[in-house]
Every structure is written in C-alpha cells, then in structure tokens.
Design a protein around this motif. Structure first.
Motif, PDB file in Angstrom:
ATOM      1  N   VAL A  96       0.816  -1.212   0.062  1.00 48.17           N
ATOM      2  CA  VAL A  96       0.077   0.234  -0.050  1.00 48.17           C
ATOM      3  C   VAL A  96       0.844   1.377   0.260  1.00 48.17           C
ATOM      4  N   ASP A  97       0.558   2.129  -0.978  1.00 52.31           N
ATOM      5  CA  ASP A  97       1.518   3.349  -1.013  1.00 52.31           C
ATOM      6  C   ASP A  97       0.799   4.312  -1.747  1.00 52.31           C
ATOM      7  N   ASP A  98       0.936   5.720  -1.443  1.00 56.12           N
ATOM      8  CA  ASP A  98       0.149   6.654  -2.327  1.00 56.12           C
ATOM      9  C   ASP A  98       1.131   7.165  -3.081  1.00 56.12           C
ATOM     10  N   VAL A  99       0.993   7.379  -4.429  1.00 57.47           N
ATOM     11  CA  VAL A  99       1.609   7.955  -5.573  1.00 57.47           C
ATOM     12  C   VAL A  99       1.752   9.532  -5.219  1.00 57.47           C
ATOM     13  N   LEU A 100       1.094  10.203  -4.279  1.00 56.19           N
ATOM     14  CA  LEU A 100       1.266  11.606  -4.085  1.00 56.19           C
ATOM     15  C   LEU A 100       2.094  11.719  -2.998  1.00 56.19           C
ATOM     16  N   ASP A 101       2.502  10.715  -1.967  1.00 57.36           N
ATOM     17  CA  ASP A 101       3.506  10.739  -1.080  1.00 57.36           C
ATOM     18  C   ASP A 101       3.963   9.355  -0.837  1.00 57.36           C
ATOM     19  N   LEU A 102       4.778   9.145  -1.966  1.00 55.80           N
ATOM     20  CA  LEU A 102       5.491   7.628  -1.901  1.00 55.80           C
ATOM     21  C   LEU A 102       6.545   7.502  -0.623  1.00 55.80           C
ATOM     22  N   SER A 103       6.351   6.258   0.089  1.00 57.41           N
ATOM     23  CA  SER A 103       7.226   6.000   0.934  1.00 57.41           C
ATOM     24  C   SER A 103       8.400   5.440   0.425  1.00 57.41           C
ATOM     25  N   LEU A 104       9.017   5.548  -0.815  1.00 54.63           N
ATOM     26  CA  LEU A 104       9.893   4.881  -1.510  1.00 54.63           C
ATOM     27  C   LEU A 104      11.643   5.763  -1.526  1.00 54.63           C
ATOM     28  N   ALA A 105      12.506   5.053  -1.538  1.00 51.51           N
ATOM     29  CA  ALA A 105      13.684   5.933  -1.590  1.00 51.51           C
ATOM     30  C   ALA A 105      13.860   6.712  -2.732  1.00 51.51           C
ATOM     31  N   ASP A 106      14.438   7.731  -2.731  1.00 46.90           N
ATOM     32  CA  ASP A 106      15.213   8.608  -3.810  1.00 46.90           C
ATOM     33  C   ASP A 106      15.710   7.636  -4.889  1.00 46.90           C
ATOM     34  N   GLU A 107      15.577   7.855  -6.190  1.00 48.15           N
ATOM     35  CA  GLU A 107      16.306   7.244  -7.122  1.00 48.15           C
ATOM     36  C   GLU A 107      16.312   5.602  -7.094  1.00 48.15           C
ATOM     37  N   GLU A 108      15.364   4.986  -6.540  1.00 53.07           N
ATOM     38  CA  GLU A 108      15.338   3.469  -6.260  1.00 53.07           C
ATOM     39  C   GLU A 108      14.838   2.743  -7.617  1.00 53.07           C
ATOM     40  N   PHE A 109      14.248   3.206  -8.492  1.00 52.95           N
ATOM     41  CA  PHE A 109      13.773   2.495  -9.629  1.00 52.95           C
ATOM     42  C   PHE A 109      14.400   2.925 -10.871  1.00 52.95           C
ATOM     43  N   ASP A 110      14.467   2.062 -11.860  1.00 54.02           N
ATOM     44  CA  ASP A 110      14.849   2.141 -13.256  1.00 54.02           C
ATOM     45  C   ASP A 110      13.685   2.517 -14.035  1.00 54.02           C
ATOM     46  N   VAL A 111      12.718   1.878 -13.809  1.00 55.04           N
ATOM     47  CA  VAL A 111      11.432   2.138 -14.526  1.00 55.04           C
ATOM     48  C   VAL A 111      10.368   2.327 -13.736  1.00 55.04           C
ATOM     49  N   VAL A 112       9.241   3.351 -14.105  1.00 52.78           N
ATOM     50  CA  VAL A 112       7.934   3.583 -13.255  1.00 52.78           C
ATOM     51  C   VAL A 112       6.952   3.103 -14.434  1.00 52.78           C
ATOM     52  N   LYS A 142      18.850   7.933 -15.096  1.00 53.69           N
ATOM     53  CA  LYS A 142      18.546   7.414 -16.380  1.00 53.69           C
ATOM     54  C   LYS A 142      17.307   6.779 -16.383  1.00 53.69           C
ATOM     55  N   GLY A 143      16.469   6.816 -15.554  1.00 53.27           N
ATOM     56  CA  GLY A 143      15.145   6.199 -15.286  1.00 53.27           C
ATOM     57  C   GLY A 143      14.063   6.447 -16.200  1.00 53.27           C
ATOM     58  N   VAL A 144      13.221   5.599 -16.645  1.00 53.75           N
ATOM     59  CA  VAL A 144      12.028   5.978 -17.733  1.00 53.75           C
ATOM     60  C   VAL A 144      10.623   5.944 -16.989  1.00 53.75           C
ATOM     61  N   TYR A 145      10.007   6.944 -17.276  1.00 56.65           N
ATOM     62  CA  TYR A 145       8.496   6.922 -16.807  1.00 56.65           C
ATOM     63  C   TYR A 145       7.791   6.474 -18.026  1.00 56.65           C
ATOM     64  N   ILE A 146       6.846   5.433 -18.076  1.00 52.56           N
ATOM     65  CA  ILE A 146       6.071   4.966 -18.925  1.00 52.56           C
ATOM     66  C   ILE A 146       4.609   5.263 -18.527  1.00 52.56           C
ATOM     67  N   CYS A 147       4.137   6.247 -19.322  1.00 59.56           N
ATOM     68  CA  CYS A 147       2.650   6.685 -18.753  1.00 59.56           C
ATOM     69  C   CYS A 147       1.560   6.115 -19.914  1.00 59.56           C
ATOM     70  N   ILE A 148       0.848   5.223 -19.541  1.00 55.74           N
ATOM     71  CA  ILE A 148      -0.152   5.011 -20.325  1.00 55.74           C
ATOM     72  C   ILE A 148      -1.392   5.604 -20.166  1.00 55.74           C
ATOM     73  N   THR A 149      -2.231   6.357 -20.926  1.00 56.95           N
ATOM     74  CA  THR A 149      -3.206   7.202 -20.780  1.00 56.95           C
ATOM     75  C   THR A 149      -3.921   7.403 -21.969  1.00 56.95           C
ATOM     76  N   TYR A 150      -5.204   7.634 -21.548  1.00 58.14           N
ATOM     77  CA  TYR A 150      -6.241   8.299 -22.595  1.00 58.14           C
ATOM     78  C   TYR A 150      -6.412   9.711 -23.027  1.00 58.14           C
ATOM     79  N   GLY A 151      -5.403  10.381 -22.278  1.00 56.15           N
ATOM     80  CA  GLY A 151      -5.300  11.652 -22.582  1.00 56.15           C
ATOM     81  C   GLY A 151      -4.351  12.153 -23.844  1.00 56.15           C
ATOM     82  N   MET A 152      -4.587  13.093 -24.550  1.00 55.09           N
ATOM     83  CA  MET A 152      -3.794  13.586 -25.470  1.00 55.09           C
ATOM     84  C   MET A 152      -2.450  14.186 -24.731  1.00 55.09           C
TER      85      MET A 152
END
Length: 166
Positions: A96-112, A142-152
C-alpha cells in the motif's frame, strides 16, 4: 470524479468487484513498446496504481523479476498479496502506498509504469504535478517513466514539464 484520489473509493470498488481488470491495454499489446523502453529484464520496476491488473504477472512470467506494485487501496493489495505469494513470485512485491506521497527511496527505480493512474489523478488536476514530482524523485537519473493514458499528449505534457526536469 474527485473520489478517485481516495482510498475508500477504491476499497469499495475492489470489495464489490475483485475480478481482474486491465485498464486500457493488456501486456500482449504493450509488450513491444515495453521491450523497447525497458533495456534490461533486471530493471527495478515500480508499477503505480497497480490495481488487480495482470500486467505485473505477465511481465514477471516474461522474465522481469524485480517488480514493486503499489496501490492506494489496501483491499486490492491484500487480494494481490494472496494471489501472488512471495514464495511463488520472488521479487514481486505488493504494498500500500500513495503516489502523491511515496514511502520509497529517492532514485530507487529504473522504470516507473503508470497504466491509468495519471488519468485518475487528473480528476483533481492540482495533484498531477505532485504525482509527477514523486515519480521523478523515485526514478534514478537514467530512469524511464512510462505513462499509458487516454489523455492527449498536449493535455499531459504541461504537468510533466511543470513538475521536473525530465
């Protein structure tokens, strides 16, 4: 609806309908794109707003073994922990975590990977920049954010650009 940002909304939804649901696209459709963007099967991947999608399971079965799945709903996370036991899926974590206030460490992930979460946050646009800032914070340089959205794109890029120096 502004209810999308509240855990109680999602808890009710997943209690009422615990069946698997994949927002927007299934892994089979996204796979070519994900392979292009995720350079290593060893990448440390964060799935935000995972819900009860099968995306992580299918990625895991395809060789991505380092998956952290988060959702604001404790109900769906409990359901997923039961379904995807650590003993059967080592390296696949649900919390359980809130994307608006993540409990995760800085620079922890290669991909979101975000499949629809940004769209739910857009129901309350003032929070969209906060989400982008949090995702930027947990991505390595060097991380990558992949956002799959219906928005333009022109309806989304503004928030990404306001939040950080991607």
């Amino acid at each position: 609806t502004t209810e999308y940002g509240k855990p109680v909304y999602w808890d009710r939804r997943y209690k009422k309908d615990p069946e698997t649901f994949d927002w927007y696209q299934k892994y089979s459709t996204l796979k070519p794109f994900l392979i292009e963007k995720i350079k290593s099967k060893d990448a440390k991947i964060l799935m935000v707003g995972c819900g009860n999608s099968t995306l992580s399971e299918e990625m895991y079965n395809d060789g991505y073994k380092n998956l952290t799945n988060i959702d604001i709903s404790s109900v769906v996370i409990g359901q997923c922990k039961e379904k995807y036991k650590e003993s059967q899926y080592p390296g696949m974590v649900y919390q359980v975590d809130d994307v608006l206030d993540l409990s995760l460490a800085d620079e922890e992930f290669d991909v979101v990977i975000d499949k629809g979460t940004f769209d739910t946050i857009m129901a309350n646009c003032s929070k969209a920049i906060i989400m982008c800032e949090e995702i930027f914070r947990v991505l390595n340089k060097k991380g990558v954010y992949i956002c799959i959205t219906y928005g333009m794109p022109n309806d989304r890029v503004f928030y990404f650009e306001q939040a950080c120096d991607w």
